[in-house]
Motif scaffolding. Sequence first.
Motif, short mmCIF file in Angstrom:
data_model
loop_
_atom_site.label_atom_id
_atom_site.label_comp_id
_atom_site.label_asym_id
_atom_site.label_seq_id
_atom_site.Cartn_x
_atom_site.Cartn_y
_atom_site.Cartn_z
N VAL A 128 46.71 9.61 17.19
CA VAL A 128 46.46 10.20 18.51
C VAL A 128 46.56 9.09 19.55
O VAL A 128 46.03 8.00 19.35
CB VAL A 128 45.07 10.87 18.59
N ALA A 129 47.25 9.35 20.65
CA ALA A 129 47.35 8.39 21.75
C ALA A 129 46.15 8.57 22.67
O ALA A 129 45.88 9.68 23.14
CB ALA A 129 48.65 8.60 22.52
N ILE A 130 45.42 7.47 22.92
CA ILE A 130 44.21 7.51 23.74
C ILE A 130 44.49 6.82 25.07
O ILE A 130 45.07 5.74 25.12
CB ILE A 130 43.04 6.79 23.02
N LEU A 197 42.35 0.51 32.75
CA LEU A 197 42.32 -0.38 31.61
C LEU A 197 42.40 0.44 30.32
O LEU A 197 41.97 1.58 30.28
CB LEU A 197 41.04 -1.23 31.61
N PRO A 198 42.97 -0.14 29.25
CA PRO A 198 43.09 0.62 27.99
C PRO A 198 41.73 0.92 27.38
O PRO A 198 40.72 0.26 27.70
CB PRO A 198 43.91 -0.33 27.10
N ALA A 279 52.46 0.67 23.69
CA ALA A 279 52.06 1.83 22.89
C ALA A 279 51.94 1.48 21.42
O ALA A 279 51.04 1.97 20.72
CB ALA A 279 53.07 2.97 23.10
N ARG A 280 52.83 0.63 20.92
CA ARG A 280 52.75 0.21 19.52
C ARG A 280 51.47 -0.57 19.25
O ARG A 280 50.95 -0.54 18.13
CB ARG A 280 53.97 -0.64 19.16
N ARG A 281 50.95 -1.26 20.26
CA ARG A 281 49.69 -2.02 20.11
C ARG A 281 48.47 -1.15 20.40
O ARG A 281 47.37 -1.68 20.53
CB ARG A 281 49.69 -3.23 21.05
N ASP A 282 48.67 0.15 20.54
CA ASP A 282 47.59 1.09 20.86
C ASP A 282 47.01 0.83 22.25
O ASP A 282 45.81 0.98 22.47
CB ASP A 282 46.47 1.01 19.80
N ARG A 283 47.86 0.45 23.19
CA ARG A 283 47.47 0.26 24.59
C ARG A 283 48.26 1.26 25.43
O ARG A 283 49.04 0.88 26.31
CB ARG A 283 47.74 -1.18 25.04
N VAL A 284 48.06 2.54 25.14
CA VAL A 284 48.84 3.59 25.80
C VAL A 284 48.55 3.65 27.29
O VAL A 284 49.42 4.01 28.09
CB VAL A 284 48.57 4.95 25.12
N GLN A 285 47.32 3.29 27.70
CA GLN A 285 47.01 3.30 29.12
C GLN A 285 47.91 2.33 29.88
O GLN A 285 48.36 2.62 31.00
CB GLN A 285 45.55 2.91 29.34
#
Length: 367
Positions: A128-130, A197-198, A279-285
């Motif tokens: 899930v993208a947060i 911020l993420p 996004a790959r680093r889970d920093r979608v924000q």
Amino acid sequence: MIPRLRDFLLAQWTAIVPVLAVVLLVFTWGRSLPGGSVALLTLVLAGSVLAAVHHAEVVAHRVGEPFGSLILAVAVTVIEVALIVTLMIDGGDKSATLARDTVFAAVMITCNGIVGLSLLVGSLRHKVAIFNPEGSGAALATVATLATLCLVLPTFTTSKPGPEYSSAQLIFAALASLVLYGLFVTTQTVRHRSYFLPLTRQGEVISAPEHIEMPTNRAALTSLALLGLALVGVVGLAKGVSPTIETAIDSAGLPHAVVGVLIALLILLPETIAAVRAARRDRVQISLNLGLGSAMASIGLTIPTVAIASIWLPGPLVLGLGATHMVLLALTIGVGILTVVPGRATPLQGGVHLVLLAAYLELAINP
């Protein structure tokens, strides 16, 4: 000796390519170029775009978020503005819609392409993208307002025939764009910085930078200078190859609006690469900051600049969208709202945005 030279070139290519681009620009500016030279310039142009990504990310990492995303968004918009104004000077009446076509293409590519690809990559990699709905929602609302003021309303005004603003209306739209963009930047970087911020999987703000070696001040300043060279190279070389591209588009019988699409695809490549990496680093924000921030900068900075340039540019300045593009814009905004509100997304939301981008590209080629 040869392996050492090869290793040196591979290690330093991000510094070599921007310098090479500027050197080629000096020797080719204002000249008619054969096919082989155009191919070489295109390769160096692509390399300059990738080098710009690298140096912008170095500077962004040094200054931290959300300033880093803002730097890249403004840098890309500088390229866009320079390309549009340069091509409008040379294009005459046929370039009357170039600013509209390029800005609208940038909005569709960022709000559907960058956002959709980031959500898809983030959700596939992390289930899930947060992201933060408060910051992303504020950005989307600003983009929607700017797009409506600058690209939709000119179609319905009556002070001037055609989908154009009168001088007074154009001044108002330009000033309103600058004010809204300034308010957003203040909100993003000063008053409500935490909104952009993420977030962690538990919804907590990540205020500390990632555990990556921080660039030194010297490295950041060097990257800033090379970023400037890369941007100059991109603008200048794109100017050199654009006549060949326009001739190819005309020969293929494609609409002239495809020129605006190609410009937008080119200048947004750095942002797309940076957004997917985030996004790959889970920093979608961060990805959404890049996508929506670029859309906002594209309208909020390009339209005022083109409005000023229109004083001495030949031909009219057509800004109003047609019915098909207005439907696509309305659908993009509606889907964007439904995507942003929950603060999390699955691959489905990413796929929906990408399908909207594909529909736009298809209708641009076959209106």
